[in-house]
Write an enzyme that holds these catalytic residues in place. Structure first.
Site, short mmCIF file in Angstrom:
data_model
loop_
_atom_site.label_atom_id
_atom_site.label_comp_id
_atom_site.label_asym_id
_atom_site.label_seq_id
_atom_site.Cartn_x
_atom_site.Cartn_y
_atom_site.Cartn_z
CG HIS A 164 2.69 7.33 -3.61
ND1 HIS A 164 3.57 6.28 -3.70
CD2 HIS A 164 3.30 8.28 -2.87
CE1 HIS A 164 4.67 6.59 -3.02
NE2 HIS A 164 4.54 7.79 -2.52
CG ASP A 241 -2.52 5.11 -0.72
OD1 ASP A 241 -2.35 5.25 0.51
OD2 ASP A 241 -1.70 5.50 -1.57
CD GLN A 244 -0.19 11.95 2.28
OE1 GLN A 244 -0.39 12.79 3.17
NE2 GLN A 244 1.04 11.56 1.96
CE LYS A 267 3.33 8.51 3.48
NZ LYS A 267 4.40 9.39 3.02
CB CYS A 407 6.14 8.79 -5.17
SG CYS A 407 7.69 8.69 -4.30
#
Lengths: 457, 156
Positions: A164, A241, A244, A267, A407
């Site tokens: 991203h 990261d 997700q 999220k 993104c």
């Protein structure tokens, strides 16, 4: 589904949480319909049709318990935290710090290892700027401790081609400021990381390896332990990261052995404006601060200041207090439902998505093939129809998806595309909703008059 | 006709496929040619990555050619195609007026009736104005034309 059990047997970086308070039964459509009752927004109509929300990869919806937690805080306990001595300030500080403990525990971290940030992007920028502060002399009043984070020409920062933009641009800018070199692990034609290239690229010059746990475009789960071991053997720090992954699967950052990680509250059923940075305690206490100001200091003179240990050293100024409290309520909702059950349900939805899309003539799904491990999302290209037109067609049926490059322009470019359509599910989506998306997706090319491959608009 | 069918009228789908004027070679998009009476503009929609390079040529006080190279959704491609056909033969002032008329229509949120006498095939794009997220798609080539026209007029 047979496909699910095949995917489920593959090794991946998820852990069983022993703290989860639920039975081991799988989620099904009956229970998901009960879950949906907790999300007021999901019962609305769009263009006269029931909303089918398949854009949780961008932002998730909030259960009543989260909305109520924020309201309750403002009604009962609102005050500045870590400042006042009055009783309301104590109650607010307790709520704020209790929220930290809840969210830290959710990802396997200790309380002092979780820094509140505005979102994951803010967390990654905090890291990148703290690293560059360490690269200047006298950084953070602890130059000797900060030295381990200092970057200079000859050093390398390694990312991946699937990142991203939030886990790419801060490192581009850090390299620009320090003279270090940015490199990336490429992906293959299916979007999988080329691990043989990772082995070649991780060297003694590598200082930071920053990569995503789960791709927001491909749904692929990266081998965190394997990459982390390679990086640590080379003496590099690992930044994960987890945007997700934290919302969708059991996550134990200690077990994964990463040095830093970020994720976003919105999220994972929480409000906007709150996210978190995880860092191993000894690293956070040595890392120079980025934002400076009130509430992060020990002593201040007119010429200099001394800073508190983490997490306060990174939390200058008034914090997103009600948002932190609401994020803790979101985490409790997820925990009570059971992250393992959520992960299994989304795996089922993800397989249903990819299998259904893959069977449609002229539709290309990015990432792992049907039957291979993926989370509950699928980005796809409809040959001859631009993603914006696909999204418009679906929106007319009440189906909300993301269109564009999500993104991740470099990844799209690598896969020969500029824009795709992404459907991303969460614990509140039913198999019927996925089937409605699939039914609609099968009608797109006909609607736009595309009959032969590539001959359309 | 549903809102979706109003958005994607047959005229629009036909233009999106035909792409009148969309034959500016990729090799000529890198830099403006710098010829008298010629203007060129590159516009990008960062939301979706749609982009267009559009060239306007003015000769003898009239727009003689509008050619472009672009990639994007049906709305943006159709809009560029319609614009190319409409613009040729107009005097610069007329084209500027047409652009302003079209912009006003696009910003109307569906409250303005398109004047087919003035806008021709572009009137078929009026359904876009009900979808604020798509107005930029329709406007992309017109913004490029406005910029390119300005350059063409000042150099002719």
């Amino acid at each position: 589904m047979a496909l699910v059990s095949a995917a489920g047997t593959q090794q991946h970086d998820t852990q069983q949480h022993d703290t989860q308070q639920h039975d081991a039964s799988a989620l099904d459509d009956v229970e998901v319909r009960r879950i949906r009752n907790d999300f007021p927004i999901l019962s609305q109509q769009v263009s006269g049709k029931p909303l089918i929300y398949l854009d949780s990869g961008a932002t998730s919806q909030n259960p009543l318990s989260v909305l109520e937690a924020e309201q309750e805080f403002y009604e009962q306990r609102n005050a500045a935290v870590h400042r006042g001595a009055h009783q309301l300030a104590v109650a607010a500080t307790d709520a704020f710090e209790h929220a930290r403990a809840t969210v830290a525990g959710f990802v396997g971290a200790k309380d002092n290892e979780l820094v509140w940030t505005a979102n994951a992007t803010a967390g990654l920028n905090l890291l990148a700027y703290s690293f560059s502060n360490a690269s200047r002399s006298g950084a953070g009043n602890q130059p000797s401790q900060a030295q381990r984070f200092a970057l200079a020409p000859g050093d390398e920062v390694l990312v991946t081609e699937m990142e991203h933009h939030a886990n790419l641009i801060p490192w581009q800018e850090l390299c620009r400021r320090t003279g270090a070199t940015l490199k990336f692990i490429p992906v293959d034609d299916d979007g999988a990381l080329r691990l043989e290239e990772a082995e070649r690229l991780i060297t003694g010059r590598t200082r930071i390896l920053a990569f995503t746990h789960v791709s927001n475009v491909l749904g692929v789960i990266n081998p965190v332990r394997e990459l982390t071991a390679l990086a640590h053997n080379a003496g590099a720090l690992v930044v994960l990261d987890a945007c997700q992954s934290a919302p969708h699967l059991p996550l134990d950052l200690k077990a994964l052995d990463v040095d830093f990680a970020v994720f976003s509250g919105h999220k994972m059923l929480g409000p906007t404006g709150i996210g978190a940075l995880y860092g191993r305690a000894e690293l956070l206490d040595a890392l120079p601060p980025f934002l400076t100001g009130g509430s992060m200091i020990t002593t201040v003179t007119m010429s200099e200041a001394r800073y508190l240990p983490a997490p306060q050293r990174f939390e200058a100024g008034t914090q997103p207090i009600s948002q932190a409290v609401a994020l803790a309520a979101a985490v409790n909702y997820l925990r009570e439902t059971g992250m393992d059950r959520i992960h299994r349900w989304e795996t089922e939805l993800g397989q249903r998505l990819v299998a259904g899309l893959d069977a449609i003539d002229g539709v290309r799904v990015l990432g792992p093939k049907p039957g291979r491990e993926r989370t509950g999302l699928a980005a796809f290209d409809v040959q001859g129809v631009h993603a914006h037109d696909v999204g418009q067609f679906l929106d007319d049926r009440g189906i909300a998806v993301r269109v564009g490059h999500h993104c991740a322009q470099p990844l799209h470019r690598r896969l020969g595309l500029t824009a795709t359509t992404r459907a991303s599910a969460y614990l509140y989506n039913t198999t019927d909703e996925v089937d409605q998306l699939l039914d609609a997706a099968g009608r797109i090319r006909g609607y736009f008059g595309v009959t032969t491959r590539g001959a359309g608009v | 006709m549903s809102d979706l069918d109003a958005l994607y009228q047959q005229t629009i789908l036909d233009h999106a496929r035909a792409r009148s004027g969309g034959d500016l070679p990729e090799s000529q998009t890198a830099a403006a040619p710098g010829l008298p009476g010629t203007g060129q503009s590159h516009q990008l929609n960062p939301v979706c990555g749609d982009e267009i390079t559009l060239r306007v040529e003015v000769d003898g006080g009239k727009v003689t050619a509008v050619r472009w190279n672009g990639a994007g959704c049906a709305i943006s491609m159709a809009s560029a195609s319609v614009l190319s056909e409409l613009a040729e033969g107009l005097v610069p002032k007329e084209l500027q007026g047409l652009i302003e008329n079209f912009r006003e229509l696009m910003r109307s949120r569906g409250r303005m009736e398109a004047d087919e006498e003035v806008l021709g095939d572009a009137a078929a794009l009026s359904g876009v104005s009900k979808y604020p997220a798509r107005v930029k798609c329709a406007m992309l080539s017109w913004v490029a034309a406005e910029d390119a026209l300005q350059q063409a007029v000042t150099t002719s």
